[in-house]
Design a protein around this motif. Sequence first.
Motif, mmCIF file in Angstrom:
data_model
loop_
_atom_site.group_PDB
_atom_site.id
_atom_site.type_symbol
_atom_site.label_atom_id
_atom_site.label_comp_id
_atom_site.label_asym_id
_atom_site.label_seq_id
_atom_site.Cartn_x
_atom_site.Cartn_y
_atom_site.Cartn_z
ATOM 1 N N TYR A 102 0.933 -1.360 -0.124
ATOM 2 C CA TYR A 102 -0.059 -0.004 -0.318
ATOM 3 C C TYR A 102 0.942 1.452 -0.044
ATOM 4 O O TYR A 102 0.524 2.093 -0.609
ATOM 5 C CB TYR A 102 -0.892 -0.072 1.333
ATOM 6 N N ASN A 147 1.293 4.254 -2.932
ATOM 7 C CA ASN A 147 1.214 5.628 -2.657
ATOM 8 C C ASN A 147 2.484 6.452 -3.182
ATOM 9 O O ASN A 147 2.307 7.691 -3.561
ATOM 10 C CB ASN A 147 1.047 5.968 -1.241
ATOM 11 N N ILE A 206 2.221 6.749 -6.983
ATOM 12 C CA ILE A 206 1.040 7.814 -7.007
ATOM 13 C C ILE A 206 1.755 9.187 -7.072
ATOM 14 O O ILE A 206 1.600 9.998 -8.031
ATOM 15 C CB ILE A 206 -0.020 7.808 -6.471
ATOM 16 N N ILE A 247 0.344 11.128 -14.320
ATOM 17 C CA ILE A 247 -0.905 11.090 -13.602
ATOM 18 C C ILE A 247 -2.045 11.710 -14.375
ATOM 19 O O ILE A 247 -3.250 11.007 -14.306
ATOM 20 C CB ILE A 247 -0.824 11.413 -12.057
ATOM 21 N N LYS A 273 -4.005 0.319 -7.387
ATOM 22 C CA LYS A 273 -4.296 0.726 -6.168
ATOM 23 C C LYS A 273 -5.657 0.002 -5.456
ATOM 24 O O LYS A 273 -5.668 -0.381 -4.276
ATOM 25 C CB LYS A 273 -4.684 2.244 -6.096
ATOM 26 N N LEU A 325 -9.292 7.122 -6.635
ATOM 27 C CA LEU A 325 -8.464 5.943 -6.187
ATOM 28 C C LEU A 325 -7.013 6.761 -6.112
ATOM 29 O O LEU A 325 -5.933 6.297 -5.522
ATOM 30 C CB LEU A 325 -8.188 4.861 -6.968
ATOM 31 N N LEU A 326 -6.473 7.849 -6.999
ATOM 32 C CA LEU A 326 -5.394 8.347 -6.928
ATOM 33 C C LEU A 326 -4.988 9.327 -6.026
ATOM 34 O O LEU A 326 -4.053 9.929 -6.279
ATOM 35 C CB LEU A 326 -5.018 8.422 -8.547
ATOM 36 N N GLN A 327 -5.828 9.403 -5.077
ATOM 37 C CA GLN A 327 -5.467 10.367 -4.044
ATOM 38 C C GLN A 327 -4.575 9.569 -2.939
ATOM 39 O O GLN A 327 -4.924 8.399 -2.876
ATOM 40 C CB GLN A 327 -6.638 10.998 -3.164
ATOM 41 N N VAL A 328 -3.673 10.421 -2.288
ATOM 42 C CA VAL A 328 -2.681 9.471 -1.522
ATOM 43 C C VAL A 328 -3.304 9.893 -0.179
ATOM 44 O O VAL A 328 -3.210 11.192 0.499
ATOM 45 C CB VAL A 328 -1.413 10.017 -1.454
ATOM 46 N N ASP A 329 -3.829 8.940 0.454
ATOM 47 C CA ASP A 329 -4.867 9.260 1.717
ATOM 48 C C ASP A 329 -4.107 8.129 2.666
ATOM 49 O O ASP A 329 -4.038 7.069 2.338
ATOM 50 C CB ASP A 329 -6.042 8.998 1.383
ATOM 51 N N ASP A 330 -4.567 8.531 4.200
ATOM 52 C CA ASP A 330 -4.499 7.373 5.077
ATOM 53 C C ASP A 330 -5.689 6.695 5.024
ATOM 54 O O ASP A 330 -6.835 7.176 4.628
ATOM 55 C CB ASP A 330 -4.228 8.155 6.317
#
Lengths: 392, 327
Positions: free
Chosen positions: A257, A261, A264, A279, A292, B316-321
């Motif tokens: 995971y 990230n 990305i 992107i 993802k 989906l392509l956001q970088v998140d916790d």
Amino acid sequence: MDLHYSEQELQFRARARQWLQDNIPRQPRPVGGEAMAQFDRDWQRRLFEHGWAGINWPEEYGGLGLSAIQQVIWYEECARAGAPHFINTTYVALMHAGPTIIACGTPQQKQFHLPRILSGESLWCQGFSEPNAGSDLASLKTTGAVDGDDLVINGTKTWTTDGQHADFQELLVRTTPGSERHRGLTWVICDMRAPGITVQPIRTMLGDEHVNTTFYDDVRIPLANVVGEIGGGWRTAMSTLGFERGTGFIGEQLALYERVNQAIKLAGRTRLEGGGLAIDDSDFAARLALIKADTLAIRAMTLAQISELREGDNPGPKGSMMKLMVTGTAKALSHLVADMLGWEFLEYNDNRNEHPLTYDYLWSWVYTIAGGTSEIQREIIADQMLELPRAR
Amino acid sequence: MYLALDSHEQEIANAAAAFLRAEFPLARLHARRDDDARLAEFSTLGWFGLAVAEERGGSGLGVIEQMLFFLELGRVAGPFGVLPQALALQVAADEPELLRALLAGEENVALLVERDGSGARGLGGDNCRYALELTAGESTLFRLAREQCDDVPCLDRSVVMFKTPASALQTVARVTGDGLWLRAQVCVSAMLLGAAASALDMITGYAKERETFGRPIGAYQAVRHPCADMAVRVESARCQLYYAAAALAAGHDDAALQVAAARLVAQHAARANTDANIQLHGGIGVTDEFSAHLLLKRANLLWRLFGSGRDRARTLLQVDDLDGAGS
């Protein structure tokens, strides 16, 4: 279904996060040699001294006796903090040899080896595969002849990962002359310093030497080092393979995971030949989005597997599904990154720290082959889950 | 943390499976196409109103139970009209008389799948006097003058497709927000997963019986390995769908992310599995009398619903916790 973490689990996460933040090494892991092994020993000792060693071991043997969910939390926090990867030169000891000795070892074996494994004092390697026995492990031919109080070992093992650094080896040999397949095998603790052992590195296409061929020429091992029964080595060996495909892989699943990230973020600053950001390219975005999504699904599979498996169950074909998903997704990810980087991807000098992304790409084949090839995993699923007619 | 069905959830899934397999088996689609006329059968057991509050005549359950029901519906390519009917109940919540008629199956709802100033394209038979449109920001229920619409042929012959002029649509009710949109994505993902799982069951059954060169085809790795890959797709889609439904039910911050992932994984599984099912069957797989094509055609319809791949990629392509894993 309930996605709620208990108060105890939340506290455990906070404690793990804080400790990792304060304790992870600031220096990168050396790429090879004794310095790399020493780095791993030092990290393991640090975990041990601060009460974090043996994440997946029972308390009775010095482990933390954590629930599966707490193990997931620990590995999530390790990935998040960028802690040293748990698949290192301590892996075989902590994930295979230790659990096997816990399951099948004598009190003396437990007393001697388990504390040394936990503290990082002894490193282990595996001696299962042979030049002519890989996927078909049961065809192995290395012999162990009983001579007085010793086994005398002759033959060759290969793919001995980190064998040059190991103090001990979990060695599977044929002790009943003329026996076939799974019968007549014995699992024995081999001291890698014993006379008659030669470790010869195999240079891989990655440009490193993490695997070896190990030759045994009249190597004497005390019978007291046999784990389980003489001739019962297959059963002893299977107790670790089931373990490997069960919780032993959790850390790998969750580390993906973080890698996605990172990819990305990379896609958000990498310009393609036409000048646009990767992107914003619909092809790259679609590939990355599916990766993802698969990575989230892998995390969900991990949680579902923990919830659905009962204590002591062999994860069996579900573990094979997990390995296919994890290694397949990791391969897709490293290949996408390679495509994104263009010519920069080709800048590679065999140093994984300097060119980690090219290294990951090359590693992706190791991943889908080591620990049971993808083809063998599909056979396990076809046999044990779909119950299709046997191919063999 | 428990990502598996509890006994109550398992009961709902079993009941849905028993009802659908008995009353609407996939093979029904070879004999007659009367799904639209039989929609009221779903109201007797309360399937439409699973997620409607009890005081409004529903069962008072949530999106998890709805997901389990639509998974079973997807396995048999069950009547498509159930989906817009169940979703419309959430839009009509404040219209007691309409709500009652929808719950009873007395009124039926078409689904609008694309719309511009001149008109819209919809899915639903002559029985539909209402039409539902969902977008990420709002959901609208229209009164539909179905007699003004022109039917067009549909690849999935169990579904009637039509084109309607704008004048045939009168707004009846509207809700804003993405709640129903996410719920709809979960339901469609469940139907996609059902198609993928059904394709796997179909080919593994056949692979045990059909012999070539003196052996069952399931003994050949050229068949075994694609089947194993199908099983992996089903398993990963199932686990992610469970997670997404549970995250939505719990109101987690990352629910939209989890739902988008569930949709993408389920869609990929449905595409690949309905394809492989036909290929691995060989010649029988492309015949009309065999059921493999029914799953492929239904999957084709489902994966076009509710938003583009581009929208899902953006989510989906956001970088998140992750919720719970984050701070």
